[in-house]
Write an enzyme that holds these catalytic residues in place. Structure first.
Site, PDB file in Angstrom:
ATOM      1  N   TRP A 324       0.888  -1.272  -0.154  1.00  0.00           N
ATOM      2  CA  TRP A 324       0.044   0.075  -0.072  1.00  0.00           C
ATOM      3  C   TRP A 324       0.797   1.221  -0.060  1.00  0.00           C
ATOM      4  O   TRP A 324       0.488   2.428  -0.374  1.00  0.00           O
ATOM      5  CB  TRP A 324      -1.236   0.047   1.279  1.00  0.00           C
ATOM      6  N   ASP A 325       2.229   1.131   0.364  1.00  0.00           N
ATOM      7  CA  ASP A 325       3.207   2.248   0.167  1.00  0.00           C
ATOM      8  C   ASP A 325       2.987   3.099  -0.953  1.00  0.00           C
ATOM      9  O   ASP A 325       3.200   4.249  -0.985  1.00  0.00           O
ATOM     10  CB  ASP A 325       4.623   1.732   0.303  1.00  0.00           C
ATOM     11  N   GLU A 466       0.636  -2.877  12.626  1.00  0.00           N
ATOM     12  CA  GLU A 466       1.035  -4.275  12.648  1.00  0.00           C
ATOM     13  C   GLU A 466       1.221  -4.939  14.057  1.00  0.00           C
ATOM     14  O   GLU A 466       1.783  -6.009  13.906  1.00  0.00           O
ATOM     15  CB  GLU A 466       2.025  -4.603  11.330  1.00  0.00           C
ATOM     16  N   LYS A 577       2.611   0.598  16.041  1.00  0.00           N
ATOM     17  CA  LYS A 577       3.567   0.734  15.176  1.00  0.00           C
ATOM     18  C   LYS A 577       3.370   2.067  14.258  1.00  0.00           C
ATOM     19  O   LYS A 577       4.094   2.734  13.945  1.00  0.00           O
ATOM     20  CB  LYS A 577       3.585  -0.587  14.134  1.00  0.00           C
ATOM     21  N   GLN A 578       2.000   2.277  14.190  1.00  0.00           N
ATOM     22  CA  GLN A 578       1.790   3.453  13.149  1.00  0.00           C
ATOM     23  C   GLN A 578       0.075   3.740  13.422  1.00  0.00           C
ATOM     24  O   GLN A 578      -0.394   2.867  13.853  1.00  0.00           O
ATOM     25  CB  GLN A 578       2.124   3.200  11.785  1.00  0.00           C
TER      26      GLN A 578
HETATM   27  C1  BGC Z   1       4.795  -1.700   7.550  1.00  0.00           C
HETATM   28  C2  BGC Z   1       3.980  -1.496   6.415  1.00  0.00           C
HETATM   29  C3  BGC Z   1       4.405  -1.310   5.089  1.00  0.00           C
HETATM   30  C4  BGC Z   1       5.629  -2.236   4.927  1.00  0.00           C
HETATM   31  C5  BGC Z   1       6.585  -1.953   3.759  1.00  0.00           C
HETATM   32  C6  BGC Z   1       5.967  -2.642   7.229  1.00  0.00           C
HETATM   33  O1  BGC Z   1       6.940  -2.456   8.285  1.00  0.00           O
HETATM   34  O2  BGC Z   1       4.286  -2.032   8.673  1.00  0.00           O
HETATM   35  O3  BGC Z   1       2.902  -0.850   6.607  1.00  0.00           O
HETATM   36  O4  BGC Z   1       3.645  -1.294   4.213  1.00  0.00           O
HETATM   37  O5  BGC Z   1       6.538  -2.288   6.132  1.00  0.00           O
HETATM   38  O6  BGC Z   1       7.094  -0.805   3.761  1.00  0.00           O
END
Ligand code: BGC
Length: 715
Positions: A324-325, A466, A577-578
């Site tokens: 999704w980045d 996550e 985490k975010q």
């Molecule tokens: C993040 C995800 C992200 C992925 C790739 C993970 O550590 O939690 O949101 O899409 O890294 O950057």
């Protein structure tokens, strides 16, 4: 400020520096490894779309044969920073032209001194052309020997992807190499052509997988000798005859100077569209330009079959997979400064629709559920298991491929935003609408009526945060699903008015029966949202009942809270985490007033693992803090994002650029500090919130085909 520099060679920092000094042209990128090679290096070139099968991670971008290889012998002594004495060392990446330069004054073990200047770039005018030049100025009279090679003895951290096809010499000064990926069967051809200042024919060494040209030049003290290596590269993804194409491209440039002139002009054109300048803050300015450079060198300009991976093409991390980045973090930069690139990225998702439908179908749902990690064709390639933090011999289950459903709304969001910003009706009718509609169909079918709550919900999911898996009613997921369902209805209405034939076609092919459309409305209206009295949104069912944490008590630390608590136990705490809720509030903008944003920011900000959690969060938090007028906090978040790669804050920049963060940095500049607000009728306004030490911020954007330049100062 346009230059990223270093002036010592530190082998301990090789991987980080290789990432920072990556060059590229949207077709391929090459990490900043040194021409002559060093033990422990992580040398790599990655081409978009050149995936090959790999255990555990399913598929990965194959590290391409090395085009940089160049050994230099000074009167028979091999130039190497590992021996002799480094009298002077300097490297600089010029973001304005995409050229990486290294200057070294070196004394050989026997005492011979020479200055060597290496330059390289990946051509932006001809993406199948790479250029490398080495100028040697000896302080002695003698022989300079150049051994230039194409080297297919490369691997992906131990895994070999290439089989030999053929190699040879052509026209005296050119050598070539053809290899093929083992499983995916992609052919790759490289051709190198040498130009030397004093040019007797080079010798050819036919070492299998390493065709080499040896050029010997005599030099007097103080006289500079030059070797230029032009490399053409093409794959069977590009043409039926990659070798012919590679040979043709390598043969084209007349001189280094002419190729460089074209390069300079092409980059000037790129920057004209998107340049950002910040007077009063050199660190911020260079970090923003570096971020945009990283996005630009990874942006597919002539290929709509690929996306940009979470680590761009700059490292082995995440194996080239896209997340999704791309749509939520990187795409807005392209949508608003280079719509032609944004369109390619979205077309990639369009091409993966059939895989997304299969993924939904296999899980018992309808519509399109895009892969959490997506590669060549959109099949789910998230690894199921990875090594555990605490004991690398044990495996930990990765749930995102099974539970991260928000990806479908993220793709739809990117498509819709592109359409709104560009007014590209033709594309929206042909491709975009279908992305929005089929993602909505997935959310309608995945929703469950939760009798005891009296609302529709999504159980057993994982949101952007996550640290918590298997949660019910993740706020980000539910809010974006609601947005998707509502937007899909509006899309259908618009199609019926403006493209009735397409509306009928999609109604038929996507089977949009009245019952299904009624369900879309019903789910959107009655979706479970955990909103508390003061506007505070609970991140998921039961989040507020988890053990609270005071992250300050864990300082100083060098590990993420996930690592500290352990993967399972992290589920029991409110450390995140975010910030899912803030992310959703940012994307859904107008739906929230300042009080609602403040309530959530004040709750989630102190519970977010800013430094070691996700690199995606800080830039978005900067925007949210700007909206609340809290410029100091905004700057703190912003600078954290800005340093992620340049200062290697997380210690993992060696795996590749944190691409989402680079896109977030642009958004923080434009939508945060710049305060740009856009309205559907092409209207726009700025509500700037500049940090006190910024004298002037200038940025550009394109809205509905018109370019605008915004310059704001403290007044
Ligand atoms: C993040 C995800 C992200 C992925 C790739 C993970 O550590 O939690 O949101 O899409 O890294 O950057």
């Amino acid at each position: 400020m346009w230059k990223i520099t270093e002036n010592i060679f530190d082998p301990q920092k090789q991987h980080h520096k290789e990432t920072i000094f990556t060059i590229g042209n949207g077709y391929l990128c090459t990490r900043g490894a040194l021409e002559e090679g060093y033990p422990g290096e992580s040398r790599a070139t990655f081409l978009h779309g050149v995936f090959d099968d790999a255990p555990i991670v399913v598929t990965e971008l194959a590290n391409a044969p090395d085009w940089l290889a160049l050994q230099i012998l000074l009167d028979g002594e091999k130039f190497s920073l590992a021996c002799g004495t480094i009298l002077d060392f300097q490297r600089e990446l010029d973001l304005q032209t995409g050229v990486l330069t290294r200057r070294v004054r070196w004394q050989s073990p026997s005492g011979k001194i020479a200055t060597l200047v290496f330059e390289r770039f990946a051509s932006l005018t001809d993406e199948h052309l790479l250029a490398l030049r080495c100028q040697v100025t000896p302080e002695f009279e003698g022989e300079i020997e150049f051994r230039a090679a194409l080297n297919a003895h490369v691997d992906n951290q131990g895994l070999l992807h290439w089989t030999f096809v053929e190699q040879g010499r052509k026209n005296g000064t050119t050598a070539y190499l053809r290899t093929r990926t083992r499983k995916s069967g992609i052919d790759l051809a490289l051709a190198m052509r040498l130009l030397a200042s004093d040019s007797p024919q080079p010798d050819y060494w036919d070492a299998e997988l390493v065709p080499t040209l040896k050029q010997v030049v005599r030099a007097r003290a103080g006289e500079t000798v030059t070797l230029t290596k032009f490399v053409g590269v093409a794959a069977s993804r590009d043409t039926d005859d990659p070798l012919a194409m590679a040979l043709e491209r390598a043969a084209k440039p007349v001189s280094w100077e002419s190729a460089f002139e074209a390069q300079k002009q092409a980059w000037a054109e790129e920057w004209r569209r998107c340049e950002v300048s910040i007077e009063g803050d050199e660190e911020a300015e260079i970090a923003v330009r570096f971020s945009l450079f990283q996005l630009l060198i990874a942006a597919p300009r002539h290929d709509h079959r690929v996306s940009i991976g979470a680590k761009t093409l700059s490292g082995f991390g995440y194996r080239g997979h896209a997340f999704w980045d791309t749509e939520i973090f990187m795409l807005p930069f392209f949508t608003y400064t280079a719509p032609h690139i944004a369109r390619n990225l979205l077309d990639y998702r369009y091409l993966t629709l059939s895989a997304a439908r299969d993924k939904a179908r296999q899980a018992g749902y309808q519509g399109a559920w895009f892969a959490w990690e997506s590669a060549a064709n959109g099949e789910e390639v998230t690894p199921t298991w990875v090594p555990d933090f605490h004991d690398r011999k044990k495996l930990a289950r990765v749930w995102t491929g099974d539970l991260a459903i928000h990806i479908s709304a993220d793709v739809a969001y990117g498509a819709y935003q592109y359409w709104q910003a560009t007014g590209d009706d033709e594309w929206f009718i042909a491709h975009g609408a279908e992305l929005v509609l089929d993602a909505a169909q997935f959310f309608a079918s995945r929703a469950e009526w939760l009798e005891e709550r009296g609302c529709y919900g999504y159980r057993d999911v994982i949101g952007p945060d996550e640290y918590h898996d298997h949660v019910d009613n993740n706020a980000y997921t539910n809010l974006l699903a609601k947005w998707n369902l509502e937007t899909a209805r509006a899309t259908l209405d618009w199609l019926e008015q403006n493209a009735p034939v397409k509306a009928r076609e999609l109604n038929r092919t996507l089977d949009l029966t009245p019952e299904r459309l009624a369900k879309w409305r019903d789910v959107a209206e009655k979706i479970c949202l955990n909103i508390h009295s003061n506007g505070l949104i609970e991140q998921f069912d039961g989040f507020f009942a988890l053990k609270d944490v005071n992250l300050a008590e864990y300082e100083p630390r060098t590990k993420s809270m996930h690592e500290i608590f352990g993967i399972e136990a992290a589920n029991d705490y409110q450390a995140i985490k975010q910030p899912d809720v803030l992310m959703a509030q940012y994307l859904l903008g107008d739906a929230y007033d300042e009080d609602a944003i403040r309530a959530n920011y004040e709750y989630y900000n102190p519970r977010t693992d800013h430094t070691y959690g996700s690199s995606l969060g800080p830039a978005i938090q900067a925007i949210i803090a700007c909206r609340m007028g809290n410029v100091e906090s905004a700057y703190e978040h912003f600078i954290r994002a800005a340093r992620a790669d340049l200062r290697d804050v997380r210690g993992n920049a060696g795996d590749g650029i944190h691409a989402a963060s680079t896109g977030g940095i642009w958004q923080a500049i434009v939508f945060g500090f710049g305060g740009l607000r856009l309205y559907p009728d092409r209207r726009w306004e700025v509500h700037p919130r500049l940090p006190r030490h910024w004298k002037k911020l200038t940025f550009r954007f394109i809205l509905r085909g018109e370019q605008h330049t915004v310059s704001v100062g403290q007044n």
